[in-house]
Write an enzyme that holds these catalytic residues in place. Structure first.
Site, PDB file in Angstrom:
ATOM      1  N   LYS A  89      20.788  23.002  29.070  1.00 48.55           N
ATOM      2  CA  LYS A  89      19.526  22.381  28.656  1.00 48.55           C
ATOM      3  C   LYS A  89      18.534  22.423  29.807  1.00 48.55           C
ATOM      4  CE  LYS A  89      17.579  18.272  26.427  1.00 48.55           C
ATOM      5  NZ  LYS A  89      16.871  19.086  25.403  1.00 48.55           N
ATOM      6  N   HIS A 126      23.422  15.754  28.530  1.00 47.88           N
ATOM      7  CA  HIS A 126      23.380  16.997  27.759  1.00 47.88           C
ATOM      8  C   HIS A 126      24.126  18.114  28.496  1.00 47.88           C
ATOM      9  CE1 HIS A 126      20.123  15.043  25.472  1.00 47.88           C
ATOM     10  NE2 HIS A 126      20.456  15.877  24.511  1.00 47.88           N
TER      11      HIS A 126
END
Length: 254
Positions: free
Chosen positions: A150, A146
């Site tokens: 995040k 990600h």
């Protein structure tokens, strides 16, 4: 027409939900909630309030793409009003998750670690693969990637995939997030979950079934966050008018 309030409207995902809703004829964003008031900002196209007490618009469903610390106020409101809520925020504590489950006895709540239709189909596929491959000696690991912003790791989707595999195997696997302190061969009765963070990666999940001289990999790659926004909007349409209960994206796919 399903009328929606976005909780976390000023965030990246909140804006994606608002933009994706413009392409749908049967859903409308009528208001949003976030930390600041934005009543006449043309960038939104709907008023954004800093408190539920300020909202004057009538709406059918809440879509939540916020952050874990903000969830308690949302849950208070859902519990009090019984408003349907599509709860998409990840990184919730065990106490918050327990409260979501308790509130679903009074209001319709749809919660999913990932709103993507593709990921939710993948959950079913890896269950079937685990049943057939684990007893044949295949080891199972998950690697997720990600963007750098995040906050939680591993992702809620990676945990959901691990849970799906483990459920298919009667919960016999131990979850392992770090092997750096080990000096031993990998046990068969575990599932490794690894996280990569960097750049602007929207989301990549690999479920690896590693056997003797062969490897089978299930991959899901998100090329934009629109897939999560579209999933949330479809979930809102599904939830509108439903009875109290705890729903998931698997219910939307049926």
């Amino acid at each position: 027409m399903t009328k929606v309030l976005i909780f976390g409207a000023m965030g990246v995902m909140g804006r994606n939900v608002a933009n994706c809703a413009k392409t749908m004829d049967d859903i409308e964003i009528v208001a949003g909630l976030d930390r600041e008031d934005h009543f006449d900002d043309p960038a939104f196209g709907f008023p954004v309030y800093s408190s539920f007490d300020k909202v004057t618009e009538d709406f059918d469903v809440i879509i939540d793409f916020s952050v874990a610390p903000a969830i308690n106020g949302l849950l208070d409101y859902v519990e009090k009003t019984g408003k349907p809520c599509v709860q998409c925020t990840t990184g919730l504590s065990e106490e918050q998750l327990a409260r979501v489950k308790e509130i679903s006895k009074k209001a319709p709540v749809l919660r999913s670690a990932n709103m993507s239709i593709g990921v939710n189909l993948l959950l079913s596929l890896v269950k079937e693969a685990a049943k057939k491959l684990y007893e044949k000696g295949f080891d199972i690991d998950i690697v997720e990637q990600h963007h750098r912003r995040k906050a939680d790791a591993p992702s809620g989707t990676a945990i959901a995939l691990a849970d799906a595999v483990n459920e298919a195997l009667d919960n016999k696997l131990d979850y392992v997030y770090d092997r750096s302190s080990r000096r031993e061969a990998r046990p068969h009765d575990e599932i490794g979950v690894s996280a990569v963070r960097g750049g602007t990666i929207a989301g990549v999940h690999d479920i690896i079934f590693a056997g003797e001289d062969e490897v089978i990999t299930f991959n899901h790659t998100a090329y934009s966050r629109n897939i999560f926004a579209n999933g949330a909007l479809n979930a809102a349409k599904f939830l509108n008018g439903k009875a109290a209960g705890l729903y998931s994206m698997q219910d939307v796919l049926v």
